[in-house]
Motif scaffolding. Structure first.
Motif, short mmCIF file in Angstrom:
data_model
loop_
_atom_site.label_atom_id
_atom_site.label_comp_id
_atom_site.label_asym_id
_atom_site.label_seq_id
_atom_site.Cartn_x
_atom_site.Cartn_y
_atom_site.Cartn_z
N LEU A 237 0.94 -1.18 -0.08
CA LEU A 237 0.10 0.03 0.01
C LEU A 237 0.83 1.32 -0.21
O LEU A 237 0.43 2.37 -0.64
CB LEU A 237 -0.81 -0.01 1.15
CG LEU A 237 -1.58 1.40 1.34
CD1 LEU A 237 -2.57 1.50 0.33
CD2 LEU A 237 -2.64 1.22 2.73
N ILE A 238 1.80 1.13 0.87
CA ILE A 238 2.65 2.34 0.95
C ILE A 238 3.47 2.48 -0.47
O ILE A 238 3.75 3.89 -0.96
CB ILE A 238 3.97 2.13 2.06
CG1 ILE A 238 3.22 2.10 3.37
CG2 ILE A 238 4.90 3.24 2.04
CD1 ILE A 238 4.16 1.92 4.48
N TRP A 239 3.97 1.47 -0.95
CA TRP A 239 4.65 1.62 -2.45
C TRP A 239 3.55 2.20 -3.41
O TRP A 239 4.00 3.02 -4.25
CB TRP A 239 4.90 0.40 -2.71
CG TRP A 239 5.93 0.22 -3.91
CD1 TRP A 239 7.29 0.10 -3.98
CD2 TRP A 239 5.47 0.24 -5.24
NE1 TRP A 239 7.65 0.16 -5.08
CE2 TRP A 239 6.74 0.09 -6.03
CE3 TRP A 239 4.28 0.37 -5.94
CZ2 TRP A 239 6.72 0.12 -7.40
CZ3 TRP A 239 4.26 0.35 -7.35
CH2 TRP A 239 5.44 0.44 -8.21
N MET A 240 2.41 1.65 -3.40
CA MET A 240 1.51 2.32 -4.65
C MET A 240 1.28 3.76 -4.41
O MET A 240 1.20 4.54 -5.27
CB MET A 240 0.28 1.27 -4.51
CG MET A 240 0.37 0.05 -4.88
SD MET A 240 -1.04 -0.84 -4.81
CE MET A 240 -0.42 -2.46 -4.88
N ILE A 241 0.73 4.14 -2.92
CA ILE A 241 0.69 5.51 -2.85
C ILE A 241 2.06 6.45 -3.29
O ILE A 241 1.79 7.61 -3.72
CB ILE A 241 0.32 5.75 -1.10
CG1 ILE A 241 -1.23 5.00 -1.27
CG2 ILE A 241 0.12 7.20 -0.98
CD1 ILE A 241 -1.57 5.16 0.20
N GLY A 251 9.43 9.88 -3.34
CA GLY A 251 10.91 9.26 -2.52
C GLY A 251 10.91 10.03 -0.98
O GLY A 251 11.03 9.29 -0.09
N SER A 252 10.27 11.44 -0.93
CA SER A 252 10.33 11.78 0.62
C SER A 252 9.41 11.35 1.43
O SER A 252 9.58 11.05 2.57
CB SER A 252 10.03 13.46 0.42
OG SER A 252 10.95 14.15 -0.39
N LEU A 253 8.04 10.87 0.72
CA LEU A 253 6.98 10.25 1.35
C LEU A 253 7.64 8.88 2.02
O LEU A 253 7.36 8.41 3.14
CB LEU A 253 5.68 10.06 0.65
CG LEU A 253 4.69 9.37 1.21
CD1 LEU A 253 4.29 10.07 2.54
CD2 LEU A 253 3.43 9.35 0.57
N PHE A 254 8.37 8.10 1.14
CA PHE A 254 8.78 7.02 1.55
C PHE A 254 9.75 7.13 2.96
O PHE A 254 9.51 6.13 3.60
CB PHE A 254 9.93 6.42 0.55
CG PHE A 254 9.16 5.39 -0.33
CD1 PHE A 254 8.72 4.00 0.27
CD2 PHE A 254 9.24 5.41 -1.86
CE1 PHE A 254 8.22 3.21 -0.52
CE2 PHE A 254 8.61 4.40 -2.53
CZ PHE A 254 7.99 3.26 -2.01
N LYS A 255 10.58 8.01 2.88
CA LYS A 255 11.39 8.05 4.15
C LYS A 255 10.62 8.40 5.26
O LYS A 255 10.79 8.12 6.40
CB LYS A 255 12.15 9.46 3.76
CG LYS A 255 13.31 8.98 2.80
CD LYS A 255 14.25 9.96 2.52
CE LYS A 255 15.41 9.72 1.25
NZ LYS A 255 16.20 10.87 0.88
N LEU A 256 9.68 9.56 5.09
CA LEU A 256 8.60 9.68 6.11
C LEU A 256 7.85 8.41 6.63
O LEU A 256 7.37 8.47 7.84
CB LEU A 256 7.69 10.99 5.79
CG LEU A 256 8.27 12.15 5.28
CD1 LEU A 256 7.21 13.09 4.72
CD2 LEU A 256 8.87 12.85 6.59
N CYS A 257 7.48 7.66 5.83
CA CYS A 257 6.63 6.62 6.21
C CYS A 257 7.41 5.56 7.01
O CYS A 257 6.83 4.56 7.82
CB CYS A 257 6.31 5.65 4.98
SG CYS A 257 5.11 6.55 3.92
N ALA A 258 8.66 5.68 7.24
CA ALA A 258 9.79 4.91 7.88
C ALA A 258 9.83 5.36 9.37
O ALA A 258 10.36 4.75 10.20
CB ALA A 258 11.15 4.77 7.39
N GLN A 259 9.34 6.71 9.77
CA GLN A 259 9.35 7.17 10.76
C GLN A 259 8.57 6.31 11.81
O GLN A 259 7.43 6.14 11.46
CB GLN A 259 9.08 8.65 11.11
CG GLN A 259 10.39 9.59 10.12
CD GLN A 259 9.97 11.06 10.31
OE1 GLN A 259 8.90 11.37 10.76
NE2 GLN A 259 10.80 11.43 9.50
N GLU A 260 8.86 6.43 13.09
CA GLU A 260 7.96 5.78 14.24
C GLU A 260 6.61 6.71 14.50
O GLU A 260 6.93 8.05 14.59
CB GLU A 260 8.69 5.40 15.46
CG GLU A 260 9.59 4.30 14.98
CD GLU A 260 10.31 3.86 16.29
OE1 GLU A 260 9.79 4.29 17.62
OE2 GLU A 260 11.24 2.99 16.52
N THR A 261 5.83 6.30 14.85
CA THR A 261 4.53 7.17 15.31
C THR A 261 3.96 6.46 16.38
O THR A 261 4.26 5.27 16.89
CB THR A 261 3.36 7.49 14.14
OG1 THR A 261 2.70 8.42 14.35
CG2 THR A 261 2.70 6.22 13.67
#
Length: 277
Positions: A237-241, A251-261
């Motif tokens: 899902l992350i890849w597709m979005i 590419g920026s969003l990929f890095k942000l998705c790796a952050q803990e929440t």
């Protein structure tokens, strides 16, 4: 949840009950129990559902550029011939490929498109209808334009919170003048912010007063919020979005998705997304 398990359950679901029961007897009892606990896939499954065509069509053309640059001009033209006319035109202009593209056979087309997708994903992705259930799956129905609009609207929650701390009327008027009519209207409709600033403040006190820098600041903040809510979601899902967006933003969003929440932050942003869709 393994991809193979989702695919297995989808194909078992399309079998008549008698045949499904016969096939399931070949599985160990613990695996049968595990499959029974997996979410039901309502969509019918067939080999055509896993062709990856729909996924490739959703990828923004800019992601193909690094791969295409590794090929000769002759090979680049063949790849472009396998893509939709609009995408081929954008890539042709970017790669300075003039002239008419030659036609390729359906077999060559499938192969070339498969090579492009594999260069980006490295593995077969689950079809959209077979992704694990998530309220964020609906984001895949948005075009790049609609997704960009959502990102910009998410940033307004930060803007609204910080503008309440600004006392200088001159600065407030300047900010409003740089917003579109739609943004001003949306800003007025936002509920009063209740969140603690677990996300760093927007930093309007350090803003240089220019319109372009405000737009960049807001867009980055919208991406941050989207990244927070996607963190921990299914990797496909992350890849597709991310690939719906151009390669820079994606590419920026990929890095942000790796952050803990935190669950609280995820729930808050999810509610904001639902308010904006």
């Amino acid at each position: 949840m393994k991809r193979s398990e989702i695919v297995l359950k989808a194909f078992l679901n399309r079998c008549p009950p008698k045949k499904r029961k016969a096939l399931e007897r070949f599985l160990p009892p613990e695996e049968r129990e595990h499959l029974a606990r997996l979410p039901e896939i309502s969509a019918p499954a067939s080999a055509a559902d896993f062709s990856q065509e729909e996924i490739l069509e959703g990828v923004h053309w800019s992601w193909f550029i690094p791969t295409l640059k590794s090929y000769s001009e002759r090979e680049q033209r063949l790849f472009l011939a396998a893509l939709s006319p609009g995408v081929a035109e954008q890539l042709g202009q970017t790669l300075s490929l003039g002239g008419t593209l030659e036609k390729v056979s359906s077999c060559a087309r499938d192969y070339l498109r498969g090579q492009l997708l594999h260069s980006l994903a490295g593995h077969r992705l689950l079809p959209i209808d077979f992704l694990p259930p998530s309220p964020l799956n609906r984001l895949l129905s948005l075009s790049k334009k609609k997704l960009m609009q959502l990102i910009d609207r998410l940033s307004l929650y930060d803007l609204a919170a910080e503008m309440r701390q600004i006392v200088e009327t001159k600065i407030l008027k300047k900010i409003y003048s740089f917003l579109s009519e739609e943004q001003r209207k949306a800003l007025k409709q936002l509920p009063p912010p209740k969140e603690a600033h677990s996300i760093p403040r927007l930093g309007l006190d350090r803003w240089d007063g220019e319109e372009e820098s405000l737009r960049v600041l807001l867009h980055r903040r919208g991406l941050t919020r989207l990244g927070l809510v996607l963190s921990g979601q299914d990797p496909d899902l992350i890849w597709m979005i991310c690939h719906r967006l151009d390669i820079g933003r994606g590419g920026s969003l990929f890095k942000l998705c790796a952050q803990e929440t935190t669950p609280a932050m995820t729930e808050m942003v999810l509610k904001q997304i639902e308010e904006q869709l």
